[in-house]
Motif scaffolding. Structure first.
Motif, mmCIF file in Angstrom:
data_model
loop_
_atom_site.group_PDB
_atom_site.id
_atom_site.type_symbol
_atom_site.label_atom_id
_atom_site.label_comp_id
_atom_site.label_asym_id
_atom_site.label_seq_id
_atom_site.Cartn_x
_atom_site.Cartn_y
_atom_site.Cartn_z
ATOM 1 N N TRP A 1 17.808 48.414 -6.824
ATOM 2 C CA TRP A 1 18.864 48.256 -5.805
ATOM 3 C C TRP A 1 18.817 46.914 -5.097
ATOM 4 O O TRP A 1 19.848 46.374 -4.692
ATOM 5 C CB TRP A 1 18.767 49.393 -4.781
ATOM 6 N N ASN A 2 17.623 46.319 -4.923
ATOM 7 C CA ASN A 2 17.505 45.049 -4.201
ATOM 8 C C ASN A 2 16.482 44.190 -4.933
ATOM 9 O O ASN A 2 15.301 44.223 -4.632
ATOM 10 C CB ASN A 2 17.073 45.317 -2.761
ATOM 11 N N LEU A 3 16.962 43.424 -5.907
ATOM 12 C CA LEU A 3 16.084 42.654 -6.788
ATOM 13 C C LEU A 3 16.292 41.163 -6.592
ATOM 14 O O LEU A 3 17.418 40.670 -6.618
ATOM 15 C CB LEU A 3 16.350 43.023 -8.250
ATOM 16 N N HIS A 4 15.190 40.441 -6.409
ATOM 17 C CA HIS A 4 15.213 38.983 -6.277
ATOM 18 C C HIS A 4 14.266 38.405 -7.322
ATOM 19 O O HIS A 4 13.072 38.720 -7.315
ATOM 20 C CB HIS A 4 14.786 38.554 -4.877
ATOM 21 N N ILE A 5 14.779 37.566 -8.194
ATOM 22 C CA ILE A 5 14.002 37.033 -9.306
ATOM 23 C C ILE A 5 13.516 35.622 -8.983
ATOM 24 O O ILE A 5 14.266 34.795 -8.461
ATOM 25 C CB ILE A 5 14.844 37.010 -10.602
ATOM 26 N N VAL A 6 12.244 35.368 -9.298
ATOM 27 C CA VAL A 6 11.651 34.042 -9.130
ATOM 28 C C VAL A 6 11.174 33.565 -10.500
ATOM 29 O O VAL A 6 10.604 34.341 -11.272
ATOM 30 C CB VAL A 6 10.452 34.077 -8.155
ATOM 31 N N THR A 7 11.421 32.300 -10.795
ATOM 32 C CA THR A 7 10.879 31.695 -12.017
ATOM 33 C C THR A 7 10.071 30.457 -11.638
ATOM 34 O O THR A 7 10.423 29.757 -10.688
ATOM 35 C CB THR A 7 11.988 31.286 -13.003
ATOM 36 N N PRO A 8 9.003 30.149 -12.385
ATOM 37 C CA PRO A 8 8.198 28.948 -12.087
ATOM 38 C C PRO A 8 8.763 27.671 -12.707
ATOM 39 O O PRO A 8 8.098 26.643 -12.687
ATOM 40 C CB PRO A 8 6.827 29.285 -12.706
ATOM 41 N N SER A 9 9.971 27.742 -13.271
ATOM 42 C CA SER A 9 10.588 26.537 -13.828
ATOM 43 C C SER A 9 12.100 26.695 -13.832
ATOM 44 O O SER A 9 12.624 27.811 -13.911
ATOM 45 C CB SER A 9 10.098 26.287 -15.262
ATOM 46 N N GLN A 10 12.792 25.560 -13.764
ATOM 47 C CA GLN A 10 14.251 25.583 -13.852
ATOM 48 C C GLN A 10 14.693 25.984 -15.247
ATOM 49 O O GLN A 10 15.724 26.629 -15.428
ATOM 50 C CB GLN A 10 14.815 24.206 -13.502
ATOM 51 N N TRP A 11 13.892 25.609 -16.244
ATOM 52 C CA TRP A 11 14.178 25.974 -17.639
ATOM 53 C C TRP A 11 14.321 27.483 -17.783
ATOM 54 O O TRP A 11 15.289 27.970 -18.368
ATOM 55 C CB TRP A 11 13.041 25.460 -18.529
ATOM 56 N N SER B 1 7.883 22.595 -19.321
ATOM 57 C CA SER B 1 6.797 21.615 -19.312
ATOM 58 C C SER B 1 7.219 20.245 -18.786
ATOM 59 O O SER B 1 6.523 19.661 -17.949
ATOM 60 C CB SER B 1 6.207 21.500 -20.726
ATOM 61 N N PRO B 2 8.365 19.702 -19.205
ATOM 62 C CA PRO B 2 8.758 18.363 -18.733
ATOM 63 C C PRO B 2 9.004 18.272 -17.231
ATOM 64 O O PRO B 2 9.038 17.169 -16.677
ATOM 65 C CB PRO B 2 10.052 18.078 -19.518
ATOM 66 N N GLU B 3 9.200 19.393 -16.560
ATOM 67 C CA GLU B 3 9.490 19.374 -15.126
ATOM 68 C C GLU B 3 8.300 18.913 -14.288
ATOM 69 O O GLU B 3 8.445 18.582 -13.113
ATOM 70 C CB GLU B 3 9.952 20.761 -14.665
ATOM 71 N N ALA B 4 7.109 18.868 -14.916
ATOM 72 C CA ALA B 4 5.905 18.482 -14.177
ATOM 73 C C ALA B 4 5.806 16.976 -13.953
ATOM 74 O O ALA B 4 5.147 16.530 -13.018
ATOM 75 C CB ALA B 4 4.656 18.977 -14.914
ATOM 76 N N VAL B 5 6.443 16.170 -14.810
ATOM 77 C CA VAL B 5 6.224 14.725 -14.763
ATOM 78 C C VAL B 5 7.501 13.951 -14.447
ATOM 79 O O VAL B 5 8.607 14.474 -14.550
ATOM 80 C CB VAL B 5 5.654 14.213 -16.111
ATOM 81 N N ASP B 6 7.310 12.687 -14.072
ATOM 82 C CA ASP B 6 8.425 11.747 -13.945
ATOM 83 C C ASP B 6 8.110 10.543 -14.827
ATOM 84 O O ASP B 6 7.149 10.564 -15.602
ATOM 85 C CB ASP B 6 8.660 11.353 -12.488
#
Length: 406
Positions: free
Chosen positions: A183-193, A342-347
């Protein structure tokens, strides 16, 4: 505020994740966090603070056997789920926080009915893709998009399914039906991918937020007193090319280190930390690759990161590998395949992203980083790593308050 965290097994990055999250949440003495895990040998060998075990050890073997034969998961484990609910009722959580829970130990119709009846909001951190597929944790390695509609005729039967009816279509429909009833779900992901894939799945109408995994930056940036050169007899003039994995399974890209070893000069020393299959170890050593096995102390692990000239991560299927940010926090730039988050970790000043399976690209990128120590400096890596500090867990605390407030 009482937070009940539900997870399958205390291994990999999760123990550190849990301790850091618990520390942040309980910095307010009015808050309490409890971890609910299935009764397994692994969870008894690695006991975490405020841990509560539910069910029996026999259950997992029974559930897994039924899954392997019928291809159906998340619908067995009636007695163990009853025991979990009984213990949750005693704790009376304000929030239920799922992590990896699709591991043959929960009956979801029973659990979701309890959640909805008691109006308990759920935060669910996806560490891979299995919650919205017919079972596979990653599908990009085999370029599959069948999970978007029916998950029919799974092309990866040799991996996930050994001897069963491969009911991937049934399992995906089952999960779509029941998970959307929360009924009340909030999803979290550790990456934008991963968040982008969630928005293409049957969860597309749910709230999705990206919260990166956080680590203790000071623990990795502080000088380690472990002498890896002396302990392993390595020539200090060699440039160390480091790879780390808990277990070097095929998707971690072990074959690409073999290819690098064949092409690199004697100026380089490839070091692989983690469990390497014994059947492959002698062949790797013939190529000049040093296989250390798993580190015995945290100081040794940090030392390897710090002495490396470059960290290489050729994983073929992953979400947001923590090893990337551990390397950065140790001051070491990263070369990686364009895989998952994986690429989200670096610039552009802390790493180079290479197309998957491009060995020549890996080799060139390693030389570019080692030849440009000013551009890819320790200071820039440390600065980048602070984006992934333990402060990330404060975002979970803010989310908890927001969910309860709503």
């Amino acid at each position: 505020m009482k937070v009940a965290i539900l997870h399958g097994s205390n291994q990999g990055f999760f123990p550190r994740f849990y301790r850091d999250l618990k520390s942040i949440v309980e910095s307010n003495e009015d808050n309490e966090v409890k971890l609910f895990v299935p009764n397994s040998g692994l969870n008894h060998r690695c006991v975490l603070p405020n841990q509560v075990c539910f069910g029996s050890r026999f259950n997992w073997h029974l559930h897994y056997g039924l899954f392997k034969f019928f291809g159906k998961q998340d619908c067995w484990s009636h007695l163990d789920t009853w025991d979990l609910i009984r213990k949750l009722k005693k704790f009376k959580p304000d929030i239920l926080h799922f992590h990896v829970v699709n591991q043959c130990h929960i009956n979801f119709p029973m659990l979701i009915r309890y959640v909805n009846k008691n109006h308990i909001p759920v935060v669910w951190t996806f560490h891979d893709c299995r919650a919205f597929t017919g079972g596979c944790p990653y599908f990009d390695e085999i370029k599959c998009e069948r999970w978007k509609d029916e998950c029919r005729n799974c092309p990866d039967k040799g991996g996930l399914y050994i001897k069963n009816f491969a009911n991937t279509e049934w399992l995906r429909k089952f999960r779509e039906e029941w998970f959307n009833k929360i009924w009340n779900l909030h999803i979290v992901t550790p990456s934008q991918w991963l968040a982008d894939f969630v928005k293409q799945s049957f969860f597309k109408t749910k709230n999705v937020q990206v919260i990166y995994n956080g680590i203790d930056i000071d623990a990795f940036s502080s000088p380690s007193d472990f002498d890896v050169y002396g302990c392993y007899g390595i020539d200090k003039t060699k440039k160390i090319v480091l790879g780390c994995a808990i277990n070097w399974e095929p998707r971690k890209g072990l074959v690409y280190f073999e290819e690098l070893a064949k092409r690199m000069s004697s100026d380089y020393q490839i070091v692989l930390v983690g469990g390497v299959p014994q059947s492959l170890k002698s062949e790797l050593e013939k190529l000049g690759i040093l296989c250390t096995g798993r580190t015995r102390t945290f100081a040794e692990m940090v030392a390897w990161y710090q002495v490396a000239s470059v960290f290489v991560n050729p994983t073929l299927a992953d979400n947001f590998p923590t090893v990337n940010i551990e390397a950065l926090a140790s001051g070491t730039p990263v070369v990686m395949f364009k895989t998952g988050g994986s690429p989200e970790a670096v610039d552009e000043c802390t790493g180079i992203v290479v197309e998957q399976c491009d060995v020549e690209g890996l080799l060139i990128s390693i030389d570019v980083i080692i030849s440009n120590p000013i551009k890819y400096s320790r200071e820039k890596c440390l600065k980048r790593s602070h984006l992934f500090s333990k402060l990330q867990y404060k975002k979970y605390l803010e989310l908890y308050h927001s969910v309860i407030g709503n």
